[in-house]
Design an enzyme around this catalytic site. Structure first.
Site, PDB file in Angstrom:
ATOM      1  N   HIS A  14      41.059  27.045  81.035  1.00  0.00           N
ATOM      2  CA  HIS A  14      39.914  27.214  81.927  1.00  0.00           C
ATOM      3  C   HIS A  14      38.860  28.072  81.249  1.00  0.00           C
ATOM      4  O   HIS A  14      39.069  28.597  80.155  1.00  0.00           O
ATOM      5  CB  HIS A  14      40.330  27.822  83.280  1.00  0.00           C
ATOM      6  CG  HIS A  14      40.545  29.309  83.273  1.00  0.00           C
ATOM      7  ND1 HIS A  14      40.440  30.093  84.397  1.00  0.00           N
ATOM      8  CD2 HIS A  14      40.863  30.163  82.275  1.00  0.00           C
ATOM      9  CE1 HIS A  14      40.680  31.352  84.089  1.00  0.00           C
ATOM     10  NE2 HIS A  14      40.946  31.429  82.823  1.00  0.00           N
ATOM     11  N   CYS A  33      37.498  35.763  79.793  1.00  0.00           N
ATOM     12  CA  CYS A  33      37.716  34.478  80.465  1.00  0.00           C
ATOM     13  C   CYS A  33      36.447  33.624  80.497  1.00  0.00           C
ATOM     14  O   CYS A  33      36.489  32.479  80.947  1.00  0.00           O
ATOM     15  CB  CYS A  33      38.272  34.684  81.871  1.00  0.00           C
ATOM     16  SG  CYS A  33      40.066  34.887  81.901  1.00  0.00           S
ATOM     17  N   HIS A  39      40.088  28.736  76.952  1.00  0.00           N
ATOM     18  CA  HIS A  39      41.314  29.454  76.579  1.00  0.00           C
ATOM     19  C   HIS A  39      42.326  29.094  77.644  1.00  0.00           C
ATOM     20  O   HIS A  39      41.974  28.506  78.671  1.00  0.00           O
ATOM     21  CB  HIS A  39      41.085  30.970  76.540  1.00  0.00           C
ATOM     22  CG  HIS A  39      40.784  31.524  77.894  1.00  0.00           C
ATOM     23  ND1 HIS A  39      39.543  31.414  78.465  1.00  0.00           N
ATOM     24  CD2 HIS A  39      41.576  32.120  78.819  1.00  0.00           C
ATOM     25  CE1 HIS A  39      39.584  31.939  79.678  1.00  0.00           C
ATOM     26  NE2 HIS A  39      40.804  32.362  79.923  1.00  0.00           N
ATOM     27  N   HIS A  41      46.196  29.921  79.936  1.00  0.00           N
ATOM     28  CA  HIS A  41      47.181  30.862  80.467  1.00  0.00           C
ATOM     29  C   HIS A  41      48.473  30.102  80.767  1.00  0.00           C
ATOM     30  O   HIS A  41      48.434  28.915  81.083  1.00  0.00           O
ATOM     31  CB  HIS A  41      46.700  31.494  81.773  1.00  0.00           C
ATOM     32  CG  HIS A  41      45.456  32.317  81.634  1.00  0.00           C
ATOM     33  ND1 HIS A  41      45.468  33.612  81.175  1.00  0.00           N
ATOM     34  CD2 HIS A  41      44.156  32.019  81.897  1.00  0.00           C
ATOM     35  CE1 HIS A  41      44.230  34.087  81.164  1.00  0.00           C
ATOM     36  NE2 HIS A  41      43.410  33.136  81.595  1.00  0.00           N
ATOM     37  N   ASP A  79      49.322  20.988  84.910  1.00  0.00           N
ATOM     38  CA  ASP A  79      50.039  21.349  83.685  1.00  0.00           C
ATOM     39  C   ASP A  79      49.448  20.650  82.459  1.00  0.00           C
ATOM     40  O   ASP A  79      49.292  19.423  82.444  1.00  0.00           O
ATOM     41  CB  ASP A  79      51.518  20.995  83.836  1.00  0.00           C
ATOM     42  CG  ASP A  79      52.353  21.595  82.715  1.00  0.00           C
ATOM     43  OD1 ASP A  79      52.047  22.716  82.261  1.00  0.00           O
ATOM     44  OD2 ASP A  79      53.319  20.936  82.292  1.00  0.00           O
ATOM     45  N   HIS A  80      49.107  21.451  81.462  1.00  0.00           N
ATOM     46  CA  HIS A  80      48.478  20.975  80.224  1.00  0.00           C
ATOM     47  C   HIS A  80      47.140  20.281  80.476  1.00  0.00           C
ATOM     48  O   HIS A  80      46.754  19.355  79.759  1.00  0.00           O
ATOM     49  CB  HIS A  80      49.430  20.086  79.415  1.00  0.00           C
ATOM     50  CG  HIS A  80      50.533  20.878  78.785  1.00  0.00           C
ATOM     51  ND1 HIS A  80      51.583  21.390  79.511  1.00  0.00           N
ATOM     52  CD2 HIS A  80      50.729  21.284  77.516  1.00  0.00           C
ATOM     53  CE1 HIS A  80      52.385  22.068  78.708  1.00  0.00           C
ATOM     54  NE2 HIS A  80      51.889  22.028  77.491  1.00  0.00           N
ATOM     55  N   GLU A 126      48.675  35.035  86.743  1.00  0.00           N
ATOM     56  CA  GLU A 126      47.901  34.513  85.611  1.00  0.00           C
ATOM     57  C   GLU A 126      48.289  35.216  84.317  1.00  0.00           C
ATOM     58  O   GLU A 126      48.348  34.593  83.254  1.00  0.00           O
ATOM     59  CB  GLU A 126      46.405  34.692  85.874  1.00  0.00           C
ATOM     60  CG  GLU A 126      45.521  34.028  84.832  1.00  0.00           C
ATOM     61  CD  GLU A 126      44.054  34.354  85.042  1.00  0.00           C
ATOM     62  OE1 GLU A 126      43.269  33.407  85.234  1.00  0.00           O
ATOM     63  OE2 GLU A 126      43.680  35.537  85.015  1.00  0.00           O
TER      64      GLU A 126
HETATM   65 NI    NI Z   1      41.371  33.219  81.779  1.00  0.00          NI
END
Ligand code: NI
Length: 137
Positions: A14, A33, A39, A41, A79-80, A126
Site C-alpha cells: 500500500h 508509508c 511498500h 506489510h 493477500d499478495h 500492521e
Molecule cells: Ni505502510
C-alpha cells in the site's frame, strides 16, 4: 456470553497519500508509508465473535467455518495484492489500517452473523507495535 477469535494473515502493499497533497505534505503526514513506489506489510487479522454456546457442540461458532468466510471475503482479495489498486472494497479510500478494519467489518458482518453468533471486533495488526480495533461503530 463467550468470545472467540480467529486469526488470519495476509501480506499486501500500500501507500498512504492524498493526491491533492504535494509529495512533501504526504511525507510530513504519513511518513514512510507515503513512499511513492509502495511498500508492504505482513498483516495479522483477528476476528472476534460473541455468543452463547451451542448445547450440542459447546461451540459459540465453528472457527473453521469462520476461517472459510474470512478467506473467501477478505484474505483472497488482499493477500499478495496492492490494497490501493487491487482490492474492490478499498477502491478510492485511503489505505490506512483504520479504514481496512472498517471495510473488512462490512464484508464479513452478514455472513458471520448468519452463523448464529455476533461479530464483535475486527483487529488488524500492521506492525509489531501498531494495531487497530473496530467494534462496528
Ligand atoms: Ni505502510
Amino acid at each position: 456470553m463467550v468470545y472467540i477469535t480467529r486469526r488470519e494473515q495476509f501480506s499486501a502493499a500500500h501507500k498512504l497519500f492524498r493526491k491533492e497533497w504535494s509529495e512533501e505534505k504526504n511525507n510530513e503526514v504519513f511518513g514512510k508509508c507515503s513512499n511513492p513506489n509502495w511498500h508492504g506489510h505482513n498483516y495479522e487479522l483477528f476476528v472476534t465473535v460473541k455468543g452463547e454456546q451451542n448445547p450440542d457442540t459447546s461451540f459459540v461458532a465453528n472457527l473453521s467455518t469462520i476461517s472459510v468466510i474470512l478467506r473467501e471475503k477478505v484474505i483472497s482479495k488482499l493477500d499478495h495484492k496492492n490494497i490501493n489498486l487491487d482490492v474492490d472494497f478499498m477502491k478510492g479510500k485511503t489505505a490506512t489500517t483504520e479504514t481496512l478494519a472498517v471495510e473488512i467489518w462490512k464484508q464479513i458482518e452478514t455472513p458471520i452473523n448468519q452463523l448464529g453468533c455476533t461479530l464483535h471486533c475486527v483487529k488488524i495488526r500492521e506492525t509489531e507495535n501498531n494495531y487497530v480495533e473496530y467494534f462496528g461503530s
